[in-house]
Each structure stands twice: as structure tokens, then as C-alpha cells.
Design a protein around this motif. Structure first.
Motif: not given
Length: 541
Positions: A256-261, A337-342
Motif C-alpha cells: 500500500k505504499r505511495e507511488i510517485d508515478y 493502482r490503475m485508477q491512481e495511474l489514470l
């Protein structure tokens, strides 16, 4: 599935009974021809023609393509050691054991070996061009015999696909090392039946490279009546109940880490309208990739699509696809994660998937350029490459293209559908764990791996619309293509949905709730239509 199997078995029994009856009662009947061939002092095979008419094989072929498929080459070493065809469809043992078809084939086996036998198992092999099939002794058991039934609708001699039987011999002019030598080869004539002992050294040769469909072979397993039944084939052993994709999650502590896309974005490409293709690496840890691939393989519902040989190249021609339930997928951390990327790419947060799948692409597949969306739709496709040990010399890129704009020469478009001209925008190598996300109106093609990589190219693919409503619209009209009630209202609704006339809820008489009801209703109609069709077949046997 049970209804489908039962009806297919009844149909096969009818075919066989008709052939047997005609052979006895009509001078013009198909003649049953038997060949008995000695392979070596311990091995004899029998070949039967005329038992099953080639004109009736289509039903069995369709059944095989819609059956419960397994990709046994997930364990590549096991598949190669045992000479397995990569894709197999296991039939229901209990249903087949009760069929008249089993009685007829069993009588042929009894005639061939001179002893009573009992039915043990049945499965369909779907053999594709370039499938590696070394000569092996396949699950040798002294009292076990196989009956192989070839099920192509037609087959030419230059299509290859022969079943060859070998013996071990030494040619001192070449080497003193014993080696396999072919003693007899059986051409896969439609409806031909070959009875052979399980301890025979054999290999089913794949079709020619210019044959893009599958050679289907039904394998029936019999055991001598006075011998104990044994099952050595892992794929025939009953699988435990499949887990639900939605119940799965990552187990690593940092999942559940925060990702810097932005830091994972390696490169971007754009078409002439500035629609983007984005390549990201290392969004998932090795542990997460392994977990996700494993759950995809465990929960897959695998299906095979027929090769599309039409000149108008308007579909991807991916033949092997595992589908997943959209509502199960949205519960997973991969969708989160895909939602965050979008959101990172579009600053929109109502995206919703409408198609979730994993594509299995083999070296001999012939995939095609295609878009995933209509010109008026704003959608994204998310690809996650899940094939390990792919080198750059294995190729397998996803190629993105743009159609060349040119003036018509007056005849080209009319005489040559599928003759469009394209220029590449990008080619993305399928590095393990790499993500590509792109506006899916951009035309693209998943290229097969080279023949130096004998396994499979796995790609997880998720297609998403801008909202749940648009996702439902897409799912509804794509499902509608499978049925047709013949009314103008139905056709108009299909056209209106596919052309965007119901996209805006403020301008549509259909609420999102009504769309969900229509989607559920269409799914139920498709299931009912299939059951009714099968019952019609049964009533005409």
C-alpha cells in the motif's frame, strides 16, 4: 457446461450410430476401413476410417473451442517431458462414460487389442503450428490404450499434422547412439480413429506454418477391464474450487505504499492528435508480479477464438484469451493502482473497466492491427507484461501505428479491404513487469515472440471507460452482438449505444440503473439462447 457436454455426446453417438447402421443396411453406405500396423514386436496400432462422417465434425469442433480449456504449458518442463499439446480441453468423464459414442469407440479398442476395456478419461487436444512436440512415451501404463479421433472439417496433405509412431534403432553409418526412427505415420484425415497402446513412442506433428487455426484431436483413454485404473496425467485430476479474483490481495508489507508515478514513467509517445502512449517500469515489485500472475492463472476462464482469415482486418486475432469478471477485478489492488495511474495522466477519477483479460500469444499466432475503441470514445487500455525471461532477440513488441492519410486512387479501397497503409508510432518491448497505458483508439498490435522462445507471451489487459455508465454502455452493446431478436428496436438500441447517443445521461432516456438492468438481462438472454440452441440440436438427433 453439463448440458453442452451431454448434447455433444448424444450428437456424436448419433453420428456413429448412423454410420454403423448405414454400413449394415445400405449398399451406398460409407465403408468402414480398418488398417492394422505393426510398429515393433510389442506395439501394434489400428486405424479406422468411415466410422464418423467428416460432414458432422463441426459440432464437436465448436464444442472443443467452447469447452473447459487448460494451458498445460504453464509448467513448460512437465509439458515437454510428456509431449503434451499446450492447450487441452478435458471432457466430463461421467457424461462420456454413459454415452453410446463411448460404447462404439470402446468396441473398436476391444477389437484392436482382443480384450475387454473400460473407459477412463477423455480430453481434446488443440494443436497449433510450431507447437513443440518431441517424440515421447506418453504416460506409459501397460494396460492402458488410447483412441485418437481427428476432428478437422477438412485437411490437405500439405497441412501436415500427422501422428507418427517410432522405434529405437541404430544407424552405424551416422552414429552408434540409438535414436528414434519413424516406423509409421498417420495422416489426420477427418473422422479417422487411431487405437494405440499408451507405451508407444509417438509424436503428433503440428500443422504447417501457413495454417493458422488448430488441429483438433479427441483423445479417449481406456484401461483393460481386469486392470486397476490409474491416472498419471495431472491435468485430468480434478482441480480444487477456483478462488475468486476479488478475494485476492497483495501480501507484501509495502503493497500500500505511495507511488510517485512520474518517477516510473520512462517514455511517452503521441499520435498526430496528441493522444498518448505511456511506458512505465517497476510499478510492481517482483513479489507482486508473481502473486498477480499466479492468481490470474488460478482464476482464469480460458477460451479460444477461431482464426479470422477475412481480408478486412478489423480485429486483433488473439486466439487464446482468459476472461475475468469486471466486478471482481475492481476489488483488487491492481485496479486501485490503475485508477491512481489514470488520475495521474488525466486528472479524472471516475474511470471504470469494461473488459478484463489475459492474452496468451504463441510464436505461430498471427495477430493484427486494430483499435480498442470507436473514434468518439475516450478510453484507455492498460497492459502489464507477465512473461519472464524474455530477451530482446525474442521480439514480441506491442506496435502502435497510425493510418496514413492519402488520396484514394479510385479503386484501392474497393478492391483491397485490409490494404490500409500504416506508419509506426512506437514499438514497446514486453519487459517483464512493464506497464503500457494508452488511448486505445490508437491502432496497435501485439506481436508474437520469436520461435526461439517456445513458451507463451502473457499480457494482462484492462480496458477502461471514463465512467461506470460508459463502461456499462460498452459492455451492453458488445454483448448485444452475440444475440439478435430480429426487431428494429433492438437494432436501433445497439446502434444508438455504439455511436454514443446515450453517453450523456442528461440527454438519454436510459438511466445508469436501467443500463445495468439491460446488461443483466442480455447476459441472461445469451445463456438462455445457448441452452435453447443446444436443446434444438438434441431434439433433432
Amino acid at each position: 457446461m453439463t448440458l453442452r457436454i451431454g448434447i455433444v455426446l448424444l450428437f456424436l453417438a448419433t453420428i456413429i450410430n448412423e454410420a454403423s447402421s448405414q454400413a449394415k443396411n445400405s449398399k451406398s453406405a460409407r465403408k468402414i476401413i480398418v488398417q492394422n500396423v505393426k510398429i515393433d514386436d510389442k506395439t501394434r496400432i489400428s486405424i479406422y476410417d468411415g466410422v464418423i462422417g467428416a460432414e458432422k465434425i463441426t459440432v464437436l469442433s465448436e464444442y472443443a473451442q467452447n469447452g473447459n480449456l487448460q494451458f498445460v504449458q504453464e509448467n513448460f518442463d512437465y509439458a515437454m517431458d510428456n509431449g503434451l499439446t499446450p492447450f487441452l480441453s478435458v471432457l466430463d468423464r461421467e457424461e462420456f462414460s454413459k454415452s453410446k459414442a463411448n460404447d462404439v469407440i470402446k468396441s473398436l479398442v476391444k477389437k484392436s487389442i482382443g480384450a475387454d476395456v473400460k473407459f477412463t478419461n477423455a480430453y481434446m487436444e488443440l494443436l497449433h503450428s510450431l507447437d513443440p512436440k518431441p517424440p515421447v512415451v506418453q504416460f506409459c501404463r501397460e494396460n492402458v490404450y488410447y483412441a485418437t479421433i481427428f476432428l478437422p472439417n477438412k485437411w490437405g496433405h500439405n497441412m501436415y499434422g500427422q501422428l507418427s509412431f517410432y522405434t529405437i534403432s541404430t544407424n552405424n553409418n551416422v552414429s552408434s547412439t540409438p535414436r528414434e526412427e519413424i516406423v509409421h505415420t498417420v495422416h489426420p484425415k477427418p473422422g479417422r480413429i487411431v487405437v494405440w497402446p499408451s507405451c508407444a513412442l509417438q509424436a503428433a506433428h503440428p500443422p504447417a506454418v501457413n495454417y493458422f487455426a488448430n488441429l483438433m484431436m479427441l483423445r479417449l483413454v481406456y484401461t483393460k477391464a481386469d486392470a486397476e485404473e490409474t491416472v498419471s496425467e495431472k491435468f485430468l485430476m480434478k482441480d480444487p474450487e477456483k478462488p475468486k479474483l476479488g478475494d485476492w490481495t497483495f501480501t507484501n508489507a509495502d503493497s500500500k505504499r505511495e507511488i510517485d508515478y512520474a518517477s516510473h514513467l520512462k517514455r511517452s509517445y503521441f499520435d498526430s492528435k496528441r493522444r498518448g502512449i505511456y511506458v512505465l517500469d517497476d510499478l510492481y515489485t517482483p513479489a507482486e508480479l508473481k502473486q498477480f500472475r499466479n492468481i490470474l492463472l488460478e482464476t482464469s476462464s480460458l477460451r479460444v477464438s477461431e482464426y479470422d482469415g477475412f481480408a478486412l482486418e478489423d480485429n486483433d486475432n488473439v486466439q487464446w484469451i482468459a476472461s475475468y469478471d469486471v466486478e471482481e477485478f475492481v476489488k483488487t489492488p491492481v485496479w486501485t493502482r490503475m485508477q491512481e495511474l489514470l488520475f495521474f495522466l488525466t486528472q479524472e477519477n471516475e474511470w471504470y473497466p469494461y473488459d478484463v483479460a489475459m492474452n496468451y500469444i504463441r510464436p505461430a499466432d498471427h495477430t493484427r492491427i486494430h483499435p480498442d475503441a470507436e473514434p468518439h470514445q475516450v478510453e484507455y487500455t492498460f497492459l502489464l507484461y507477465l512473461t519472464e525471461n524474455v530477451t530482446r532477440t525474442d521480439f514480441g513488441e506491442t506496435v502502435f501505428v497510425e493510418r496514413e492519410k492519402r488520396k484514394s486512387d479510385g479503386i484501392h479501397a474497393f478492391t483491397n479491404p485490409g490494404g490500409e497503409e500504416y506508419e509506426p508510432i512506437a514499438a514497446v518491448w514486453p519487459k517483464y513487469g512493464r506497464v503500457v497505458i494508452f488511448r486505445n483508439v490508437i491502432e496497435h498490435s501485439a506481436r508474437p515472440l520469436s520461435t526461439s522462445h517456445l513458451a507463451c507471451r502473457y499480457t494482462f489487459a484492462c480496458k477502461a471507460s471514463r465512467s461506470k455508465r460508459l463502461s456499462l454502455i460498452k459492455q451492453v452493446y458488445e454483448k448485444m452482438e452475440a444475440i439478435d431478436d430480429g426487431t428494429k428496436e433492438f437494432a436501433k438500441l445497439n446502434q444508438d449505444l455504439s455511436t454514443g447517443r446515450h453517453d450523456n445521461p442528461a440527454k438519454s432516456k436510459l438511466s445508469t440503473e436501467q443500463l445495468q438492468e439491460k446488461f443483466d438481462d442480455i447476459k441472461a438472454k445469451i445463456s438462455q439462447q445457448m441452452a435453447d440452441g443446444l436443446r434444438d440440436v438434441a431434439s433433432n438427433l
